[in-house]
Design a protein around this motif. Sequence first.
Motif, PDB file in Angstrom:
ATOM      1  N   ASP A 141       2.085  10.605   7.908  1.00 19.67           N
ATOM      2  CA  ASP A 141       2.608  10.028   6.672  1.00 19.67           C
ATOM      3  C   ASP A 141       3.429   8.774   6.972  1.00 19.67           C
ATOM      4  N   GLU A 142       3.610   7.957   5.942  1.00 22.13           N
ATOM      5  CA  GLU A 142       4.300   6.684   6.094  1.00 22.13           C
ATOM      6  C   GLU A 142       5.370   6.531   5.028  1.00 22.13           C
ATOM      7  N   LEU A 143       6.572   6.144   5.453  1.00 28.55           N
ATOM      8  CA  LEU A 143       7.652   5.816   4.536  1.00 28.55           C
ATOM      9  C   LEU A 143       7.684   4.306   4.364  1.00 28.55           C
ATOM     10  N   MET A 202      -5.075  13.426   6.108  1.00 28.14           N
ATOM     11  CA  MET A 202      -5.035  12.266   5.222  1.00 28.14           C
ATOM     12  C   MET A 202      -3.608  11.701   5.161  1.00 28.14           C
ATOM     13  N   THR A 203      -3.474  10.421   5.372  1.00 28.41           N
ATOM     14  CA  THR A 203      -2.163   9.780   5.352  1.00 28.41           C
ATOM     15  C   THR A 203      -1.639   9.656   3.923  1.00 28.41           C
ATOM     16  N   ARG A 204      -0.384  10.048   3.741  1.00 29.10           N
ATOM     17  CA  ARG A 204       0.282   9.885   2.450  1.00 29.10           C
ATOM     18  C   ARG A 204       1.376   8.839   2.620  1.00 29.10           C
ATOM     19  N   ARG A 205       1.502   7.957   1.652  1.00 31.41           N
ATOM     20  CA  ARG A 205       2.550   6.954   1.675  1.00 31.41           C
ATOM     21  C   ARG A 205       3.629   7.379   0.692  1.00 31.41           C
ATOM     22  N   ILE A 206       4.862   7.405   1.183  1.00 29.87           N
ATOM     23  CA  ILE A 206       6.004   7.796   0.359  1.00 29.87           C
ATOM     24  C   ILE A 206       6.919   6.594   0.228  1.00 29.87           C
ATOM     25  N   ALA A 207       7.283   6.270  -0.994  1.00 34.17           N
ATOM     26  CA  ALA A 207       8.094   5.089  -1.261  1.00 34.17           C
ATOM     27  C   ALA A 207       9.578   5.426  -1.254  1.00 34.17           C
ATOM     28  N   LEU A 208      10.360   4.571  -0.583  1.00 32.20           N
ATOM     29  CA  LEU A 208      11.812   4.599  -0.680  1.00 32.20           C
ATOM     30  C   LEU A 208      12.201   3.489  -1.646  1.00 32.20           C
TER      31      LEU A 208
END
Length: 264
Positions: free
Chosen positions: A30-32, A1-7
């Motif tokens: 995952d995606e930043l 499952m793709t998790r999105r992480i916020a900068l």
Amino acid sequence: MTRRIALIGGGAAAGPVVAPELRQLVGSEDELVAYPSRVSVFPHTALELLLQEVGHAEAAVAAVDDGVAAIAIDSVGDYGLAAMRASLPVPAFGAGEAGMAAAGAEGRRFTIVTVWPPSMNFILEGRLRAYGHSGACAGIFNIGTEPDVSGPEGPGAYLSRIKSGHRSVIDKAAGAIATAAAQGAEAVMLGCTCMSGIAATLAAQASVPVINPLAAAVAAAAKAEAVPPPETLADRKDMLRAMVDAIPQQPAEACPVCIEAPQP
């Protein structure tokens, strides 16, 4: 499952292409995603810092509304971190907090090396006090000077000089790290997340561990588990957005210390 992480915030890593030193810290799926503050003021003083606390908190709210699973703050000032943790249903990590914890691990004495001039040390000193690391920090080395930021040409000119002569910045930072190690520092934390792109180069030349605080925050966010959602009144988000909506029309202030990538 793709998790999105916020900068959350600005700087090199928040550009359209995620910096490779950060990409490798998260899972392959995952995606930043960058969420810059809409408050475009550089925190020269405590007043602007307060404005950035609001701007970063509002950006974090937008990120959560978009479905991110965790937050990393792209600033050693950790702008808005306490507010995020008190009001958002996802874990949040500050580069300053994560970087200082890594630098001072196992009781190490550490030094901070930053491209900021001494007038900006109030932010680092405030974080050291807040996180209980004042006694472990042997000092702050500033490779930037006051005229670099406040000279007649302004901070924009300083930014241009940095972007066109990164080798000199690397050499100054490497020299400061070597001096810190010679004076007994057991580790060095880089004092600005805009130094993330040159962190590996500096670490390869150093005799002591060199901590990239942005990488430390992103790594923590990538491993974080869900947190219980806080009880926050729904209208607070609208109130926060209304406050920030009044600011974007103002002229943007360029950060005088951002480094996009090391140049040959």
